[in-house]
Design a protein around this motif. Structure first.
Motif, PDB file in Angstrom:
ATOM      1  N   PRO A   1       0.928  -1.261   0.019  1.00 23.12           N
ATOM      2  CA  PRO A   1      -0.052  -0.187  -0.172  1.00 23.12           C
ATOM      3  C   PRO A   1       0.814   1.249   0.003  1.00 23.12           C
ATOM      4  CG  PRO A   1      -0.782  -1.583   1.566  1.00 23.12           C
ATOM      5  CD  PRO A   1       0.153  -2.085   1.094  1.00 23.12           C
ATOM      6  N   ASP A   2       1.963   1.246   0.455  1.00 23.83           N
ATOM      7  CA  ASP A   2       3.042   2.230   0.652  1.00 23.83           C
ATOM      8  C   ASP A   2       3.909   2.434  -0.687  1.00 23.83           C
ATOM      9  OD1 ASP A   2       2.143   2.798   3.050  1.00 23.83           O
ATOM     10  OD2 ASP A   2       3.525   1.522   3.963  1.00 23.83           O
ATOM     11  N   GLU A   3       3.765   1.520  -1.611  1.00 24.84           N
ATOM     12  CA  GLU A   3       4.557   1.768  -2.820  1.00 24.84           C
ATOM     13  C   GLU A   3       3.665   2.235  -4.175  1.00 24.84           C
ATOM     14  OE1 GLU A   3       7.106  -1.458  -5.815  1.00 24.84           O
ATOM     15  OE2 GLU A   3       5.692  -2.049  -4.115  1.00 24.84           O
ATOM     16  N   THR A   4       4.253   3.216  -4.943  1.00 26.86           N
ATOM     17  CA  THR A   4       3.505   3.608  -6.185  1.00 26.86           C
ATOM     18  C   THR A   4       4.133   2.975  -7.089  1.00 26.86           C
ATOM     19  OG1 THR A   4       2.929   5.603  -4.885  1.00 26.86           O
ATOM     20  CG2 THR A   4       2.673   5.656  -7.378  1.00 26.86           C
ATOM     21  N   CYS A   5       3.479   2.470  -8.072  1.00 26.53           N
ATOM     22  CA  CYS A   5       3.938   1.779  -9.172  1.00 26.53           C
ATOM     23  C   CYS A   5       3.187   1.971 -10.459  1.00 26.53           C
ATOM     24  CB  CYS A   5       4.554   0.329  -9.184  1.00 26.53           C
ATOM     25  SG  CYS A   5       3.166  -0.602  -8.622  1.00 26.53           S
ATOM     26  N   ALA A   6       3.562   1.796 -11.659  1.00 33.01           N
ATOM     27  CA  ALA A   6       2.968   1.689 -13.126  1.00 33.01           C
ATOM     28  C   ALA A   6       3.495   0.904 -13.895  1.00 33.01           C
ATOM     29  CB  ALA A   6       2.871   3.265 -13.532  1.00 33.01           C
ATOM     30  N   PHE A   7       2.606   0.068 -14.779  1.00 33.21           N
ATOM     31  CA  PHE A   7       3.041  -0.794 -15.751  1.00 33.21           C
ATOM     32  C   PHE A   7       2.367  -0.563 -17.067  1.00 33.21           C
ATOM     33  CE2 PHE A   7       3.354  -2.804 -11.944  1.00 33.21           C
ATOM     34  CZ  PHE A   7       4.903  -3.102 -11.559  1.00 33.21           C
ATOM     35  N   LYS A   8       2.632  -0.934 -18.082  1.00 34.77           N
ATOM     36  CA  LYS A   8       2.104  -0.596 -19.464  1.00 34.77           C
ATOM     37  C   LYS A   8       1.991  -1.964 -20.257  1.00 34.77           C
ATOM     38  CE  LYS A   8       5.905   0.713 -22.224  1.00 34.77           C
ATOM     39  NZ  LYS A   8       6.637   1.631 -23.080  1.00 34.77           N
ATOM     40  N   LEU A   9       0.835  -1.952 -21.155  1.00 27.20           N
ATOM     41  CA  LEU A   9       0.791  -3.091 -22.172  1.00 27.20           C
ATOM     42  C   LEU A   9       0.478  -2.259 -23.581  1.00 27.20           C
ATOM     43  CD1 LEU A   9      -1.743  -5.574 -20.565  1.00 27.20           C
ATOM     44  CD2 LEU A   9       0.843  -5.994 -21.053  1.00 27.20           C
ATOM     45  N   GLU A  10       1.167  -2.985 -24.526  1.00 30.14           N
ATOM     46  CA  GLU A  10       0.917  -2.123 -25.830  1.00 30.14           C
ATOM     47  C   GLU A  10       0.440  -3.094 -26.851  1.00 30.14           C
ATOM     48  OE1 GLU A  10       4.415   0.932 -25.402  1.00 30.14           O
ATOM     49  OE2 GLU A  10       5.100  -1.011 -26.210  1.00 30.14           O
ATOM     50  N   THR A  11      -0.183  -2.591 -28.039  1.00 35.16           N
ATOM     51  CA  THR A  11      -0.562  -3.619 -29.200  1.00 35.16           C
ATOM     52  C   THR A  11       0.680  -3.894 -30.076  1.00 35.16           C
ATOM     53  OG1 THR A  11      -0.986  -1.356 -30.450  1.00 35.16           O
ATOM     54  CG2 THR A  11      -2.774  -2.586 -29.133  1.00 35.16           C
ATOM     55  N   SER A  12       0.564  -4.986 -30.741  1.00 34.39           N
ATOM     56  CA  SER A  12       1.515  -5.307 -31.442  1.00 34.39           C
ATOM     57  C   SER A  12       2.162  -4.453 -32.430  1.00 34.39           C
ATOM     58  CB  SER A  12       1.238  -6.824 -32.162  1.00 34.39           C
ATOM     59  OG  SER A  12       0.129  -6.401 -33.111  1.00 34.39           O
ATOM     60  N   VAL A  13       1.392  -3.489 -33.052  1.00 28.59           N
ATOM     61  CA  VAL A  13       1.696  -2.359 -33.852  1.00 28.59           C
ATOM     62  C   VAL A  13       2.895  -1.576 -33.420  1.00 28.59           C
ATOM     63  CG1 VAL A  13       0.073  -0.949 -33.363  1.00 28.59           C
ATOM     64  CG2 VAL A  13       1.337  -0.925 -35.702  1.00 28.59           C
ATOM     65  N   VAL A  14       2.818  -1.377 -32.011  1.00 28.79           N
ATOM     66  CA  VAL A  14       3.528  -0.633 -31.309  1.00 28.79           C
ATOM     67  C   VAL A  14       5.031  -1.293 -30.878  1.00 28.79           C
ATOM     68  CG1 VAL A  14       3.862   0.775 -29.259  1.00 28.79           C
ATOM     69  CG2 VAL A  14       1.640   0.838 -30.223  1.00 28.79           C
ATOM     70  N   ARG A  15       4.692  -2.401 -30.408  1.00 28.49           N
ATOM     71  CA  ARG A  15       5.967  -3.368 -30.144  1.00 28.49           C
ATOM     72  C   ARG A  15       6.654  -3.609 -31.330  1.00 28.49           C
ATOM     73  NH1 ARG A  15       5.317  -6.139 -25.107  1.00 28.49           N
ATOM     74  NH2 ARG A  15       7.578  -6.648 -25.643  1.00 28.49           N
ATOM     75  N   LYS A  16       6.153  -3.801 -32.531  1.00 29.97           N
ATOM     76  CA  LYS A  16       6.837  -4.175 -33.716  1.00 29.97           C
ATOM     77  C   LYS A  16       7.506  -2.814 -34.187  1.00 29.97           C
ATOM     78  CE  LYS A  16       6.339  -6.184 -38.499  1.00 29.97           C
ATOM     79  NZ  LYS A  16       7.059  -5.095 -38.939  1.00 29.97           N
ATOM     80  N   GLY A  17       6.995  -1.793 -34.048  1.00 34.39           N
ATOM     81  CA  GLY A  17       7.630  -0.437 -34.460  1.00 34.39           C
ATOM     82  C   GLY A  17       8.990  -0.216 -33.669  1.00 34.39           C
ATOM     83  N   GLN A  18       8.928  -0.610 -32.304  1.00 40.86           N
ATOM     84  CA  GLN A  18      10.067  -0.363 -31.386  1.00 40.86           C
ATOM     85  C   GLN A  18      11.130  -1.368 -31.901  1.00 40.86           C
ATOM     86  OE1 GLN A  18       8.931  -0.178 -27.212  1.00 40.86           O
ATOM     87  NE2 GLN A  18       6.978   0.112 -27.726  1.00 40.86           N
TER      88      GLN A  18
END
Length: 269
Positions: free
Chosen positions: A155-172
């Motif tokens: 509860p004392d930790e602040t965090c963030a994560f992400k998910l992306e579509t394949s077109v974004v992942r492929k572009g990277q």
């Protein structure tokens, strides 16, 4: 002699599913629909960016975007209008759509301030993506549900994560860094999952080959997560916008949707 008042009654002659045959089925709910302030807008809308805020903290931050214009709403027949204010408010149970014009690039903001059931998530996602609204990029802001996260969330930790579509992942992978909407976030750990409306919207982006990004934050409420969302948006998405507001942190504690936290226990930590 047996006591007929306290004796356990014999089992029913019917199976449990057979008992439902004697009750009429509930009438089907009408389908959700889009309602725009302009009865005949220049449809479909083709925004450069569509931001969909689902968590309470992200709603408080997006609400600080200046010069936004209310252009429509998603109407869910199961959500009553009673209790809503005349002017749009974060306390309302609604799903409003706002437009922001920035250097000829249209940005749409969707404020999801009501609970959308799993059964209705796909139909609502189809309303927001690919029908009357065809975005170039989509950013979804939601919170992490502890029961869906593989690992311990303090509860004392602040965090963030992400998910992306394949077109974004492929572009990277191909070296096209411009396709990445949000930088500097880790991907959601393997074994964790996202469900509900946010997952349905990201799935629509995937099927339609749209550059979609889902950011999930922990915890859902509090000043620390509000500051984190604000920093990510100003750094990656809403350049030049002043999202400061002294009451935003307090709003995140006062205005959230009532969620089912039945599974939010130490059992899943």
């Amino acid at each position: 002699m047996e006591d007929i008042l306290t004796e356990i009654p014999p089992p029913s002659r019917f199976f449990q599913e057979d008992l439902n045959n004697f009750t009429p089925p509930s009438p089907p709910l009408p389908s959700p629909f889009l309602l725009f302030s302009n009865p005949k807008p220049d449809q479909p809308f083709r925004p450069y960016l569509l931001i969909i805020a689902l968590s309470s903290s992200s709603l408080c931050v997006i609400d600080r975007v200046p010069s936004k214009t209310l252009i429509g709403s998603v109407i869910l027949p199961e959500i009553p209008f009673s209790g809503n204010t005349t002017e749009p408010s974060l306390r309302d149970k609604s799903c409003n759509i706002y437009a922001v014009n920035d250097a000829d690039k249209l940005t749409l903001l969707v404020f999801v301030q009501c609970s959308v059931s799993a059964e209705r998530s796909n139909v609502v996602a189809k309303l927001l993506i690919g029908g009357q609204i065809i975005p170039e990029r989509v950013l979804i802001l939601d919170s992490i549900q502890r029961q869906n996260f593989r690992g311990k969330l303090s509860p004392d930790e602040t965090c963030a994560f992400k998910l992306e579509t394949s077109v974004v992942r492929k572009g990277q992978a191909d070296g096209c860094g411009g396709l990445e909407l949000v930088k500097g976030l880790d991907y959601l750990p393997s074994g964790s999952m996202v469900d509900g409306l946010s997952a349905a919207i990201l799935s629509q982006c995937q099927m339609r080959n749209i550059r979609g990004t889902l950011c999930v934050f922990w915890p859902e409420y509090g000043g620390s997560v509000v500051s984190l969302i604000k920093s990510i948006l100003q750094k990656n998405v809403l350049h030049g916008y002043d999202l400061s507001g002294g009451d935003a942190e307090d709003k995140s504690l006062r205005t959230g949707r009532n969620r089912d936290h039945a599974f939010d226990s130490e059992l899943y930590t």
